[in-house]
Design a protein around this motif. Sequence first.
Motif, mmCIF file in Angstrom:
data_model
loop_
_atom_site.group_PDB
_atom_site.id
_atom_site.type_symbol
_atom_site.label_atom_id
_atom_site.label_comp_id
_atom_site.label_asym_id
_atom_site.label_seq_id
_atom_site.Cartn_x
_atom_site.Cartn_y
_atom_site.Cartn_z
ATOM 1 N N ASP A 1 14.015 8.884 -7.165
ATOM 2 C CA ASP A 1 13.962 10.210 -7.068
ATOM 3 C C ASP A 1 13.307 11.001 -7.777
ATOM 4 O OD1 ASP A 1 15.303 9.895 -4.350
ATOM 5 O OD2 ASP A 1 17.227 10.568 -5.193
ATOM 6 N N LEU A 2 13.553 10.675 -9.238
ATOM 7 C CA LEU A 2 12.953 11.369 -10.561
ATOM 8 C C LEU A 2 11.397 11.271 -10.768
ATOM 9 C CD1 LEU A 2 15.252 11.365 -13.605
ATOM 10 C CD2 LEU A 2 14.409 13.430 -12.302
ATOM 11 N N VAL A 3 11.082 9.947 -10.413
ATOM 12 C CA VAL A 3 9.614 9.639 -10.928
ATOM 13 C C VAL A 3 8.935 8.590 -9.861
ATOM 14 C CG1 VAL A 3 10.107 9.764 -13.379
ATOM 15 C CG2 VAL A 3 10.556 7.519 -12.208
ATOM 16 N N GLY A 4 9.363 8.530 -9.014
ATOM 17 C CA GLY A 4 8.688 7.622 -7.751
ATOM 18 C C GLY A 4 7.446 8.290 -7.423
ATOM 19 N N PRO A 5 6.797 7.563 -6.573
ATOM 20 C CA PRO A 5 5.274 8.134 -6.007
ATOM 21 C C PRO A 5 5.540 9.240 -5.107
ATOM 22 C CG PRO A 5 5.823 5.662 -5.263
ATOM 23 C CD PRO A 5 7.099 6.141 -6.034
ATOM 24 N N ARG A 6 6.599 9.394 -4.293
ATOM 25 C CA ARG A 6 6.845 10.607 -3.478
ATOM 26 C C ARG A 6 6.871 11.747 -4.482
ATOM 27 N NH1 ARG A 6 6.218 8.857 1.683
ATOM 28 N NH2 ARG A 6 6.647 7.022 1.999
ATOM 29 N N TYR A 7 7.565 11.513 -5.273
ATOM 30 C CA TYR A 7 7.875 13.005 -6.600
ATOM 31 C C TYR A 7 6.287 13.535 -6.661
ATOM 32 C CZ TYR A 7 9.180 16.315 -9.833
ATOM 33 O OH TYR A 7 8.847 17.430 -10.595
ATOM 34 N N PHE A 8 5.552 12.740 -6.925
ATOM 35 C CA PHE A 8 4.174 13.014 -7.337
ATOM 36 C C PHE A 8 3.234 13.466 -6.372
ATOM 37 C CE2 PHE A 8 5.712 10.868 -11.159
ATOM 38 C CZ PHE A 8 5.790 11.751 -11.992
ATOM 39 N N GLY A 9 3.696 13.521 -5.113
ATOM 40 C CA GLY A 9 2.705 13.677 -3.962
ATOM 41 C C GLY A 9 2.251 12.693 -2.958
ATOM 42 N N TYR A 10 2.391 11.297 -3.574
ATOM 43 C CA TYR A 10 1.767 10.029 -2.835
ATOM 44 C C TYR A 10 2.685 9.929 -1.814
ATOM 45 C CZ TYR A 10 -0.894 10.193 -7.205
ATOM 46 O OH TYR A 10 -1.754 10.399 -8.217
ATOM 47 N N ASP A 11 1.711 9.393 -0.867
ATOM 48 C CA ASP A 11 2.481 8.963 0.627
ATOM 49 C C ASP A 11 2.861 7.616 0.615
ATOM 50 O OD1 ASP A 11 3.530 9.691 2.913
ATOM 51 O OD2 ASP A 11 1.685 9.480 4.157
ATOM 52 N N HIS A 12 3.563 6.818 -0.268
ATOM 53 C CA HIS A 12 3.935 5.548 -0.140
ATOM 54 C C HIS A 12 5.306 5.361 -1.041
ATOM 55 C CE1 HIS A 12 1.336 5.311 -4.002
ATOM 56 N NE2 HIS A 12 2.294 4.695 -4.280
ATOM 57 N N ASP A 13 6.114 4.426 -0.830
ATOM 58 C CA ASP A 13 7.045 3.841 -1.222
ATOM 59 C C ASP A 13 6.750 3.298 -2.523
ATOM 60 O OD1 ASP A 13 9.171 5.496 0.183
ATOM 61 O OD2 ASP A 13 8.893 4.043 1.786
ATOM 62 N N PHE A 14 7.587 3.036 -3.508
ATOM 63 C CA PHE A 14 7.361 2.270 -4.465
ATOM 64 C C PHE A 14 7.731 0.893 -4.147
ATOM 65 C CE2 PHE A 14 9.489 -0.280 -8.040
ATOM 66 C CZ PHE A 14 8.535 -0.228 -8.701
ATOM 67 N N VAL A 15 6.856 -0.041 -4.483
ATOM 68 C CA VAL A 15 7.005 -1.530 -4.218
ATOM 69 C C VAL A 15 6.617 -2.019 -5.584
ATOM 70 C CG1 VAL A 15 6.419 -3.468 -3.274
ATOM 71 C CG2 VAL A 15 6.242 -1.548 -1.811
ATOM 72 N N PRO A 16 7.514 -2.913 -6.267
ATOM 73 C CA PRO A 16 7.293 -3.428 -7.709
ATOM 74 C C PRO A 16 5.861 -4.241 -7.797
ATOM 75 C CG PRO A 16 9.309 -3.896 -7.037
ATOM 76 C CD PRO A 16 8.780 -3.460 -5.802
ATOM 77 N N VAL A 17 5.329 -3.996 -8.962
ATOM 78 C CA VAL A 17 4.131 -4.528 -9.306
ATOM 79 C C VAL A 17 3.845 -5.815 -9.064
ATOM 80 C CG1 VAL A 17 4.315 -4.592 -11.715
ATOM 81 C CG2 VAL A 17 2.009 -4.337 -10.801
ATOM 82 N N GLU A 18 4.977 -6.722 -9.359
ATOM 83 C CA GLU A 18 4.946 -8.024 -9.359
ATOM 84 C C GLU A 18 5.023 -8.540 -7.977
ATOM 85 O OE1 GLU A 18 7.278 -6.272 -10.592
ATOM 86 O OE2 GLU A 18 9.252 -6.889 -10.193
ATOM 87 N N ARG A 19 5.454 -7.815 -7.132
ATOM 88 C CA ARG A 19 5.280 -8.295 -5.446
ATOM 89 C C ARG A 19 4.009 -7.595 -4.896
ATOM 90 N NH1 ARG A 19 10.217 -5.560 -2.751
ATOM 91 N NH2 ARG A 19 8.887 -5.954 -1.203
#
Lengths: 361, 361
Positions: free
Chosen positions: B341-359
């Motif tokens: 909620d604080l620092v995920g992609p949607r907070y910054f206006g990007y239209d995707h959910d976070f997926v861990p880089v290792e995946r």
Amino acid sequence: MSDFDLIGHDDVADLARGAAVLGTGGGGDPYIGRVMAEQAIRRHGPVRVVQLADVPDDALVVPVGMMGAPAVMVEKLPAGHEPARAVAALAEVLGRTPTHVACVEAGGVNSMIPITAAAELGLPLIDGDGMGRAFPELQMMLPTLEGVAATPMALTDEKGNSLVLRTVDNRWGERLARPATVEMGASAATAIYPMDGAQAKRGLVPGTLGVARDLGARLARARREHADPVAEAVAALGGFELLRGKVVDVSRRTTGGFVRGRAGLEGTGEWAGHTLALGFQNEHLVAERDGAVVASTPDLICVLDAETGEPVTTEAMRYGFRVAVLGIPCHPRWRTDEGLDLVGPRYFGYDHDFVPVERLV
Amino acid sequence: MSDFDLIGHDDVADLARGAAVLGTGGGGDPYIGRVMAEQAIRRHGPVRVVQLADVPDDALVVPVGMMGAPAVMVEKLPAGHEPARAVAALAEVLGRTPTHVACVEAGGVNSMIPITAAAELGLPLIDGDGMGRAFPELQMMLPTLEGVAATPMALTDEKGNSLVLRTVDNRWGERLARPATVEMGASAATAIYPMDGAQAKRGLVPGTLGVARDLGARLARARREHADPVAEAVAALGGFELLRGKVVDVSRRTTGGFVRGRAGLEGTGEWAGHTLALGFQNEHLVAERDGAVVASTPDLICVLDAETGEPVTTEAMRYGFRVAVLGIPCHPRWRTDEGLDLVGPRYFGYDHDFVPVERLV
């Protein structure tokens, strides 16, 4: 004003009206100011008024007011406690409890906010203010000319946020407080220019509240008695009528925490055939009649409803309003070189030197 | 990092370099940070480092850093004393002297500023920071997730102005501090999130300074030994190489106190035929390879000079640079719902959910 030692519920309406005239178009709407002050007096009782000459030299005087675009205060009413919270936040960093509240400026709201703070804090209010009128920026107080620092100062909003500033000079106070005010919703309460009683006596304009109350009462009486309220105001303030007429054009925008704009008037009656243009930034700053400057900051340019004598603020002015425009000499300290550096026409971007209104008309 | 109990003059270069990698493009330029910290240590002596686990529960910990657009700090060098003055301004309203200084975030300047403050104040510095990386807004510290208030906080500039804020929540801290930072010349020192030792142990990321110093030393050694510094960084941080290539396009503007923009890269060598687009706001936030997201905030996206391993900040990136882009898993608390909620992609206006880089890779 020796009889003026208490502000009760019934004094507020006159005081708000008269102060809004002195507010020269800014300083907030008298109706909102009146409601707030009446409510505070109902809750906490009348506010004791102290004449400036009677303030002890070692008093701790805290001027209080609202910063921001007055237009916004109409839509976003102050919650009521933030002026007292601003005083408390300032008291905390000063490590001392203030002994007196004062008005930063004269105006429909900004002569009322100190009443609400004084009522809530149980402190006496000084009969006086920091400008003898209203001005848009915080360094524009006569105590600046006496070397009084604007900071430490406190800003509070109705949500519960607060901010304490310490700046290297009073213009930096303005620079840092203004954007915070904008974020706080374009208006915020401030406690500012903490000073001792000796500084207050040198720095503040004495008697403003008494002048405002008497003026407000005269305007109300003239209206009741179908006399000419404009002539009453001219007589009470020692000013000049610049024009009576109709508002034919207003352009105005709220930007950077200020309301800025111009208004055009066409003369009627004995002023028929003349025009007058007003330039403002929260307050009226320049009046040009038939293309020539007839009054200019720091002298007071006051706009009254021609019928009722009610003061018209820069954000309330509308096409079709019938108004009278007055020019009134400002406090003499504003007319010094130092005063004109702070609030003269060139500071506001106008390309002319200040000439006293009594020489222009 | 049991051997890391003192930061001396000769530790600073490695520490600044490694911290700038963790700064993910933001957190300030390592060269400027290095010069400031070396100067402070020359003047006041080495800085004592305390491991987070050894901080007493009743300690008073004050994180310190610079707020503002990192691009500006290159042109307007901090004078040096404002971080210590920010701590002093905060201490005054807290009525207590801090016992420990900490880093708000990792970064070339923001891991160095706390060193200068600790040196000047004679306080120990905690080996850790509030993010495990850098982020652009002040509410984006892991202690926020533990309910630690960002305010009271202090902001100071190099001219001598200071500001103390108390806000109803940490996002209001950001809203009110950011425009003040802009007025202060787009960068200001801050002392923020005062907390006790128990809160620090729950809220801060341990060991960041040790990680940064070791990483910086490995990068320098790889360079001396003509080894591949990028492979060293990947191994040290447990991350993934997302692309190596050439910067072919950078658009960047400094607005609202941030530097925002995008950079386009074309793959070279084994990455030939692939492209990578970076989106940033002070820090790199999203990496899209061949049109698909391969790493995104809050995971770390780090850009290194492909030859030297030197970290490249978002404001230093230029057309023609040969770089490697790494994706590195962030601190696990950022990957919780509250963290995203604080620092995920949607907070910054990007239209995707976070997926861990290792995946993703």
